[in-house]
Design a protein around this motif. Sequence first.
Motif, short mmCIF file in Angstrom:
data_model
loop_
_atom_site.label_atom_id
_atom_site.label_comp_id
_atom_site.label_asym_id
_atom_site.label_seq_id
_atom_site.Cartn_x
_atom_site.Cartn_y
_atom_site.Cartn_z
N ILE A 157 -6.88 -7.57 -5.99
CA ILE A 157 -6.39 -6.61 -7.46
C ILE A 157 -7.37 -6.00 -7.64
N HIS A 160 -6.79 -2.16 -6.35
CA HIS A 160 -5.58 -1.63 -7.64
C HIS A 160 -6.25 -1.09 -9.05
N PRO A 207 -1.16 -6.94 -8.94
CA PRO A 207 -0.71 -5.60 -9.26
C PRO A 207 0.46 -4.98 -9.64
N ASP A 211 -0.32 -3.03 -13.31
CA ASP A 211 0.38 -2.03 -14.17
C ASP A 211 1.22 -2.50 -15.13
#
Lengths: 221, 415
Positions: A157, A160, A207, A211
């Motif tokens: 994470i 990301h 992820p 986003d």
Amino acid sequence: MWTGEDYEYDAECSAMWELALQAMGSSTHACRFSASFDRGQARSHRVFVMTAIIATSAARLAARALTAEEKHEIDHEMTLYPDKKAVGLEALKIVQKHQGWVSDESLMAVADYLGMSAHELDGVATFFNLIFRRPVGKNVILFCDSVSCWIMGCDRIKDHISKRLGIDYGQTTADGEYTLLPVPCLGDCDRAPVMLMDGEQHRNLTPEKIDQLFAERAQKK
Amino acid sequence: MTRAPFDIGQYRAAGGYASVEKMLKTMAPGDVLDLVKNSGLKGRGGAGFPTGLKWSFVPMGENAPKTKYLVVNADEMEPGTFKDRLLMEGDPHLLLEGMMIAAYTIQANTAYIFLRGEYLRAEKLLKNAIAEAHSKGLLGRNIQGSGFDLEIILHTSAGRYICGEETALLNALEGKRANPRAKPPFPQVSGLWGKPTIVNNVETLCNLPGIVNYGIEWYKGLGLGADAGTKLCGVSGRVKNPGCWELPLGTPIRELLEDKAGGMCDGYELRAFLPGGGSTDFLLPQHLDLTLDYDVIGKAGSRLATGTMIVLDDQTCPVGMVGNLMKFFSHESCGWCTPCRDGLPWIDEIFQRFEKGGGLESDMQVLTDHLEYLGPGRTFCALAPGAMAPLGSALRHFRDDFHDHIHGGGCPWQR
């Protein structure tokens, strides 16, 4: 205060002194710097050198004036403790809340206000993870990297987020929006991985969730 | 915890603050002390020290110092521990009620809650609860006409694990760097600003209202084994239903892991677990039938500590897990004493090499040596010895995994 007569000159200390002056010039703050030559130095030398640094720092930097609001909030904290010095951390937090971080000028202003030396207060400021002695972004992401989050894949994470924002731990995005910092266990281990942003805890991170979170924030702006 | 906490009206309607009313009307401070001593309550912060005994060291009577302090250790930061946050967010008035009992017992008129800086929701809720209690005359001067005064002050910290150590916490509260203090003197005699001070964990204090309301027999009867009362127990890691539950002490670990937490996630097997946060020794599947009792877990070579279990599954690298803990402890060392300040970064560096593939066979001896150098009695406080618990037990249980890292060119799970 620094007085030349008290200072026992030797080559090693002289080199330290030069470095200290350079550091002051580039506004590195005194106490963190001083820690690097703490070890192995005779105590007397250390005290003199440190005092000298602080004195120099005072000559080059001036304490800024605290705002009325900052003073008001610090005054309130003072009513809660029998000793003025005890509100050092609260005062730093108050300044940070208003200014975003604790600059040398802010630190000196708080120290003056509480009747403490700047280096004593900086010892407190540099001790705590959440007092920022360098500028940070508008949003500080405190990303938990402790054991339960690690087991649940927080590294993935974090990568990301780093990729998405283009920053690693300790860095701030070019637009000044985000700073990414690791934080010890946020006490939400049953919903790992977690992070704290804008005073809100975000849990069970994936992820996709990351986003979505950043997309929502971009939309709001 | 999804519901909003009770406000003071709802809390009182549910029987809240009854213990304080009963105590102020019918009990002298010494009566409460005896009650808590005989209840068998042990500190829920990690060390498990008998609460009543801790209180009994505070000087009382006419010749005792007039100013005394109660301090709540709400600096929850033990890796894998998530119980005090639940209490403060779910029932902030319960903590205040417990604080009133403790403060009355030692006759402290000022109590500080030392709250972790990151616990923003708890901060908001506690502030609100304190204001509510004030408005109903449960705090302030001459509470309920008893002549007892109490102010509760919320202090929020700014992130440093060492503040959980009670003397470091007191230094932080005084506005200093949070380095631990030499003991003796103990805080009970000379604590905050040199005054007699009791430092208790959030969960410990939350046990008090029940004890005052229902008495010793009731409280002891809650436990299934040797220990009295209940304990918040948590499970995190790859289990089906991670969470935190209040269970009677003496409950089998298997019940917590399998019934409450639903067992391991599909496709994962239990490899080992830390029973009470990051500073405890690994236990193995063979220990699942042990009970959640301080002594039982102690005899098995670990500690119940915070009661929040971290589960290591068969597809997570044990060396990586311990490496994560070592990085944490290394970062959080306050730097006051040499073994901890220099030893933990050394260990951290070794684990980083294990991960990347630069591990040496000789590193195993260095790690083993550190178990002694950073062990109990060699350091100023319990931080480093706590760090040695998962390290030492990992070196015993996961020898082959270390070997794979050293001779296989790094972490096999990353290859």
